[in-house]
Write an enzyme that holds these catalytic residues in place. Structure first.
Site, PDB file in Angstrom:
ATOM      1  N   ARG A   1       0.846  -1.198   0.000  1.00 31.52           N
ATOM      2  CA  ARG A   1       0.000   0.000   0.000  1.00 31.52           C
ATOM      3  C   ARG A   1       0.883   1.250   0.000  1.00 31.52           C
ATOM      4  O   ARG A   1       1.108   1.883   1.029  1.00 31.52           O
ATOM      5  CB  ARG A   1      -0.938  -0.013   1.210  1.00 31.52           C
ATOM      6  CG  ARG A   1      -2.010  -1.097   1.130  1.00 31.52           C
ATOM      7  CD  ARG A   1      -3.083  -0.870   2.173  1.00 31.52           C
ATOM      8  NE  ARG A   1      -4.094  -1.913   2.185  1.00 31.52           N
ATOM      9  CZ  ARG A   1      -5.177  -1.945   1.418  1.00 31.52           C
ATOM     10  NH1 ARG A   1      -5.387  -0.960   0.541  1.00 31.52           N
ATOM     11  NH2 ARG A   1      -6.050  -2.933   1.514  1.00 31.52           N
TER      12      ARG A   1
ATOM     13  N   ASP B   1     -18.817  -6.333  -7.939  1.00 28.02           N
ATOM     14  CA  ASP B   1     -17.629  -5.490  -8.084  1.00 28.02           C
ATOM     15  C   ASP B   1     -16.419  -6.282  -8.568  1.00 28.02           C
ATOM     16  O   ASP B   1     -15.457  -5.701  -9.078  1.00 28.02           O
ATOM     17  CB  ASP B   1     -17.304  -4.740  -6.789  1.00 28.02           C
ATOM     18  CG  ASP B   1     -17.286  -5.629  -5.569  1.00 28.02           C
ATOM     19  OD1 ASP B   1     -18.045  -6.604  -5.531  1.00 28.02           O
ATOM     20  OD2 ASP B   1     -16.519  -5.346  -4.639  1.00 28.02           O
TER      21      ASP B   1
END
Length: 394
Positions: free
Chosen positions: A117, A262
């Site tokens: 991240r 999704d």
């Protein structure tokens, strides 16, 4: 941010006609209007991105205003999945006041979170996300930790669990990372969590979760375990991966295009557009029914598996996006390992819970299909009302 394992960046190719992927107020209003016109007593909106807070706070203030406008006495829930970077005091107060459930993307301690991240400049995002977690918790915003379990983090179950608890994030969701390698779609991406290690991860976190019980009350919430417990006490599980079929919700993109899920935003699973089609028709369309049946169409190995009732083949994407085996879920080995480890203890907990409910006079006959009321005790055994516990994510 530029998370290495982000699977959604490539979806921008589907929307080349728009330069900024931002939902207009007209599409927002039509979405809210159609959802709340279904006549259901409860409705849930899940706000995701990309990063939904990039729309700005006024967008969500307008969303709540529209929910009030078109709601007819319904209970309306809002969940927002975010990296947290744009959350400030004003955001936090709004989220608290309107009871948004926040899923905060936080993979654990710094060396784990910053593994993948990263910011665009190559720096880690951990310290900023942790600051936002503290802000949300200080403002009494309902916040869950959403942790992606990859090939690195899968080796640190104790560290991740303890870290979240130390911050006060006692509601956790662990999401195994499974993607194909963009350079070679015939193999898994190197950051995907290995099945054997993910199985051991689940077993260890389960033991930690049990160790923290206070009698019959779970002091931490692990969404997968809470959902499984519903099955053991004969309640419908709130997690779609544990249902016989999926397709119980749809995704509305920024331009109004509607997709089955999704994880399946691609042309094969486009159902229509919210501005030209009715939501109820898209939910009940042949395409959506076909999508739901993908999950129900299990291979023979699943149909004869001892864990079929509690597993149901897992998430459809983990079967269809598995280049090494086109039929079985990539994490089949993980779940077999986990259920062999946890089944007896789940059954013991379920029996104790049922006896407790009997003593309270709230036991429902087994031949009936039990339903969880929003104000009923949560079947996960936490001692909280369902709407404040597992029901927060429904």
């Amino acid at each position: 941010m530029a998370c290495t394992y982000c699977f959604y960046l490539e979806k921008s190719a589907l929307f080349s006609e728009t330069k900024t992927h931002r939902m207009s107020e007209d599409i927002l209003e039509e979405t809210v209007k159609q959802v709340l016109s279904q006549g259901e007593s409860e409705a849930s909106f899940g706000w995701q991105g990309g990063e939904p807070t990039l729309m700005g706070l006024p967008f969500f203030q307008k969303a709540v205003e529209l929910q009030k406008k078109y709601g007819k006495g319904q209970s309306v829930g809002n969940g927002l999945q975010t990296n947290g970077l744009l959350i400030d005091q004003e955001w936090a107060v709004f989220l608290r006041d309107y009871k948004f459930l926040i899923g905060l993307s936080l993979d654990g301690p710094e060396h784990i979170h910053n593994r993948y991240r990263m910011m665009l400049n190559g720096k880690g995002s951990w310290s900023r996300v942790v600051d936002k977690a503290k802000l949300l918790l200080d403002k009494d915003v309902a916040t869950n930790a959403l942790s992606v379990i990859n090939e690195y983090s899968v080796d640190f179950p104790e560290e991740i669990y303890a870290f979240h608890k130390s911050l006060g994030l006692d509601h956790m969701q662990f999401i195994p990372c499974l993607e194909t390698d963009p350079k070679n779609p015939s193999r898994l991406a190197p950051f995907s969590a290995p099945a054997d290690k993910y199985g051991r991860f689940l077993c260890r976190v389960f033991d930690l979760w049990l160790d923290d019980f206070d009698g019959m009350i779970a002091t931490t919430s692990i969404r997968f375990f809470d959902s499984l417990f519903h099955i053991y006490v004969d309640f419908p599980p709130p997690e779609c991966t544990l249902l016989k079929e999926c397709g119980v919700y749809v995704v509305v993109e920024h331009n109004g295009d509607v997709y089955s899920c999704d994880f399946f935003v691609d042309p094969d699973w486009k159902l229509g557009n919210i501005m030209t089609n009715r939501l109820v028709d898209m939910l009940n369309s042949s395409t959506q029914k076909k999508f739901g049946q993908l999950k129900a169409s299990l291979p023979k190995d699943c149909l004869h598996c001892a864990w079929l009732r509690t597993c149901r083949g897992g998430c459809t994407k983990d079967r269809l996006h598995n280049p090494s085996n086109s039929e079985l879920n990539h994490y089949c080995q993980s779940y077999k390992m986990f259920f062999e480890h946890a089944d007896k203890r789940f059954k013991d907990l379920a029996e104790k819970w049922k006896r407790q409910q009997m003593s309270l006079g709230s036991h429902r006959p087994q031949q009936e299909t039990p339903k969880v009321g929003r104000n009923d005790p949560c079947p996960c055994g936490s001692g909280s009302k369902y709407k404040k516990c597992c029901g927060r994510a429904d």
